[in-house]
Every structure is written in structure tokens, then in C-alpha cells.
Design a protein around this motif. Structure first.
Motif, PDB file in Angstrom:
ATOM      1  N   ARG A  35       0.830  -1.201   0.000  1.00 36.81           N
ATOM      2  CA  ARG A  35       0.000   0.000   0.000  1.00 36.81           C
ATOM      3  C   ARG A  35       0.865   1.252   0.000  1.00 36.81           C
ATOM      4  O   ARG A  35       0.477   2.290  -0.550  1.00 36.81           O
ATOM      5  CB  ARG A  35      -0.918  -0.009   1.226  1.00 36.81           C
ATOM      6  CG  ARG A  35      -2.018  -1.067   1.171  1.00 36.81           C
ATOM      7  CD  ARG A  35      -2.939  -0.973   2.375  1.00 36.81           C
ATOM      8  NE  ARG A  35      -3.987  -1.990   2.313  1.00 36.81           N
ATOM      9  CZ  ARG A  35      -4.915  -2.169   3.263  1.00 36.81           C
ATOM     10  NH1 ARG A  35      -4.909  -1.370   4.342  1.00 36.81           N
ATOM     11  NH2 ARG A  35      -5.824  -3.103   3.124  1.00 36.81           N
TER      12      ARG A  35
ATOM     13  N   ARG B 171       0.543   4.216  -2.670  1.00 30.45           N
ATOM     14  CA  ARG B 171       0.377   5.613  -2.276  1.00 30.45           C
ATOM     15  C   ARG B 171       1.463   6.487  -2.905  1.00 30.45           C
ATOM     16  O   ARG B 171       1.205   7.614  -3.333  1.00 30.45           O
ATOM     17  CB  ARG B 171       0.425   5.737  -0.756  1.00 30.45           C
ATOM     18  CG  ARG B 171       0.043   7.128  -0.241  1.00 30.45           C
ATOM     19  CD  ARG B 171       0.106   7.214   1.278  1.00 30.45           C
ATOM     20  NE  ARG B 171      -0.709   6.176   1.877  1.00 30.45           N
ATOM     21  CZ  ARG B 171      -0.230   5.185   2.635  1.00 30.45           C
ATOM     22  NH1 ARG B 171       1.066   5.112   2.866  1.00 30.45           N
ATOM     23  NH2 ARG B 171      -1.040   4.287   3.161  1.00 30.45           N
TER      24      ARG B 171
ATOM     25  N   ASP C 191       0.852   9.671  -5.330  1.00 34.53           N
ATOM     26  CA  ASP C 191       1.301  11.016  -4.972  1.00 34.53           C
ATOM     27  C   ASP C 191       2.246  11.614  -6.008  1.00 34.53           C
ATOM     28  O   ASP C 191       2.330  12.838  -6.147  1.00 34.53           O
ATOM     29  CB  ASP C 191       2.023  10.990  -3.610  1.00 34.53           C
ATOM     30  CG  ASP C 191       1.067  10.664  -2.467  1.00 34.53           C
ATOM     31  OD1 ASP C 191      -0.158  10.833  -2.646  1.00 34.53           O
ATOM     32  OD2 ASP C 191       1.547  10.232  -1.396  1.00 34.53           O
TER      33      ASP C 191
END
Length: 317
Positions: free
Chosen positions: A82, A86, A90
Motif C-alpha cells: 500500500r 500511495r 502522490d
């Protein structure tokens, strides 16, 4: 995602870690103090989204790590995390569109060096194409296009022009021009040898060849196809989708044109030799023009992307 393995000399680790932590798109930071032996130092590892890697590598190089330490970059085929998801979310832009300039320069450096292997591939490809033009066999022509390694030096020229690297430009041009010259000389000798065995002749070369006649009849479509191939080839290299390079190779008439010129020279057909030479130069120039323009467009796009990201980060502070 990409995996970075860095060897940081003693006293540099904090600066390296700060650089990694302040880069949007990084994950899985690991520091192994004193783990490196040659050169001595700490080992710092992390994963970074492809679209954030070029800016990160540029910042790491400003620290001088390539002189006193090391930076290694590897592709990650699978990452179940995860944190990684992420980081990719981003990071600005899309990974498939990102250009790793350091990786591109290194790849074109290797592919644009005049080596025995490069000469062997190009010569064999030209000889296969010579058989194809004499027999009017489109299958042999396509096969010769796929075998030819000439896109490496062409990509090297494009990269050198964009990055203003005279050394890379010189190396690529030597590989391109000397490679084709050597391949054509060898193919001329090959054609004469095949003629001695009764397999090639000026009658075969001069007969109607509906499948391969286009090779020595350049037209505006030759340049248009070369432009499109140059765009596709550079996009394939910069996006790491190398499978598309095969399609690029079999869409341009470089190796077949060199082969037809060599066979025509062997049998004194100056008209075909001149037409084939024009076809060869037209394709080479078209690929270089389009490839360079593609890299400039990508450079401009990512410059705008990074500028927007910098303004966004400034506004959040």
C-alpha cells in the motif's frame, strides 16, 4: 516502481536520506549502516515511482555519489504494498509517460557503440535483405529489418542532440555511418560471390520486382513513415515498452535500401544504387528529426509537470 540501491560514503548518509524523504513518490526506505565494503559506506535503499525518479536521480548526482559512492537503479516487476501504491498516486504524472534521462543516455551509449557484434548483426541483416531484393521476397525483407540494430545509434544521435552531448553524438554517428559503410562493402562482396555461384545476376536485379521495387523508389511517403517510426521508436525507448521497437524496425527501409544499393553497385546498376542511397538517407534523416522532436516535446512536458508540482508544494507550505 523502481528500486534504488545507493552506497553513501560515511558522513553523506543523512543528506541522502533527507533527499529521499523529501521526494514525493518514494517508499520502503532502508538504511544499512556500514554494510558496503567496496566502496566503503552505508547502503541506502528505497523504491520510487518511475515518474519521480528522474528528478530524484538528478538531486542525488549533485551530491557527487557517482564519484565516491554508487547509485544503482532496477525495475520492479511486482510490488505488493500500500505504501508503494500511495507513492505512485502522490507522484506527478503517469509512470508510462516518464522519461529517465540517465537511463536513456546509458542505454543509447551501449547501443550506439561500434562493436564487432553490432557490425555482425548489421552486415548479416544487409545480406539477408540482399537475398530478399534479388528474389523479390518480402518475407526476407521484413526479416532483415527486424535483425538490423541501426535504431540504437539513431536513438543515440537524438539523445545526444537533446542532452547536448558531443561525445555521444560522435560515437553514435561513427557507429551509424561506419556500420552501414562496412555492411554495404561486405554485402557487395557477398553479392559478387553469390553471382559466382550463379545465384545472383544483373538479370535478376533488373527484372520486375513488384514486392521490393519501392526500396529504390523513394517518395514523400518514405519520409512520412520515417517520421512516424522515429516518434514510435523514441516513445518505446523512453517508456520502457521495448516490444514496440520490433514494429519500428520493420516499418522503415534502412537496411533493405543499403542492401539494394550494395547489390546494384556489384552489378553496376547506378540508377538503382542512387535511388536506394536516397531512400536510405531519407529514412535516416526522418527518424533523427522525429526522434529528436519527440524527446524535446517530452522534456518540455515534464518540465511543465515538475514546475506545477513545485508550485503546488510551495502553496501547501
Amino acid at each position: 516502481m523502481l528500486h534504488l540501491r545507493i552506497i553513501a560514503p560515511a558522513g553523506w548518509t543523512d543528506a541522502v536520506v533527507d533527499c529521499l524523504e523529501n521526494t514525493v513518490g518514494t517508499a520502503h526506505l532502508v538504511v544499512l549502516e556500514g554494510a558496503a565494503r567496496v566502496p566503503p559506506g552505508d547502503v541506502v535503499m528505497c523504491d520510487v515511482a518511475r515518474e519521480a525518479a528522474d528528478e530524484l536521480l538528478r538531486e542525488l548526482r549533485t551530491l557527487g555519489l557517482e564519484d565516491d559512492g554508487a547509485i544503482a537503479v532496477e525495475d520492479i516487476d511486482l510490488s505488493l504494498s500500500r505504501h508503494a501504491d500511495r507513492a505512485e498516486k502522490d507522484a506527478p504524472g503517469e509512470g508510462a509517460d516518464a522519461v529517465l534521462w540517465e537511463s536513456l543516455t546509458e542505454a543509447t551509449h551501449e547501443e550506439s557503440t561500434l562493436t564487432a557484434t553490432y557490425l555482425a548483426f548489421l552486415s548479416v541483416a544487409t545480406m539477408i535483405a540482399a537475398c530478399g531484393v534479388v528474389l523479390d521476397n518480402a518475407v526476407l525483407i521484413v526479416g532483415a529489418m527486424a535483425v538490423g540494430p541501426e535504431f540504437g545509434p539513431l536513438a543515440g544521435v537524438c539523445t545526444a542532440l537533446v542532452r547536448r552531448s558531443p561525445k555521444l553524438a560522435g560515437r553514435s554517428l561513427v557507429a551509424l555511418l561506419a556500420g552501414f559503410a562496412a555492411a554495404m562493402v561486405l554485402t557487395t562482396g557477398f553479392s559478387l560471390m553469390m553471382g559466382g555461384f550463379g545465384l545472383f545476376s544483373d538479370e535478376l536485379l533488373g527484372q520486375d520486382r513488384p514486392n521490393t521495387d519501392f526500396i529504390w523508389h523513394p517518395d514523400p511517403f518514405s519520409f512520412v513513415v520515417a517520421l512516424l517510426a522515429g516518434i514510435a521508436g523514441m516513445l518505446s525507448l523512453t517508456s520502457a515498452k521495448s516490444g514496440a521497437l520490433v514494429g519500428v524496425a520493420i516499418s522503415v527501409t534502412t537496411v533493405p535500401a543499403a542492401a539494394n544499393a550494395a547489390v546494384a553497385l556489384a552489378y553496376g546498376d547506378l540508377r538503382q544504387m542512387w535511388g536506394s542511397s536516397q531512400q536510405l538517407l531519407l529514412n535516416l534523416c526522418g527518424i533523427i528529426v522525429a526522434g529528436t522532436a519527440t524527446l524535446l516535446a517530452q522534456k518540455f512536458f515534464w518540465g511543465k509537470q515538475n514546475a506545477r508540482m513545485a508550485r503546488s508544494e510551495t502553496g501547501m507550505r
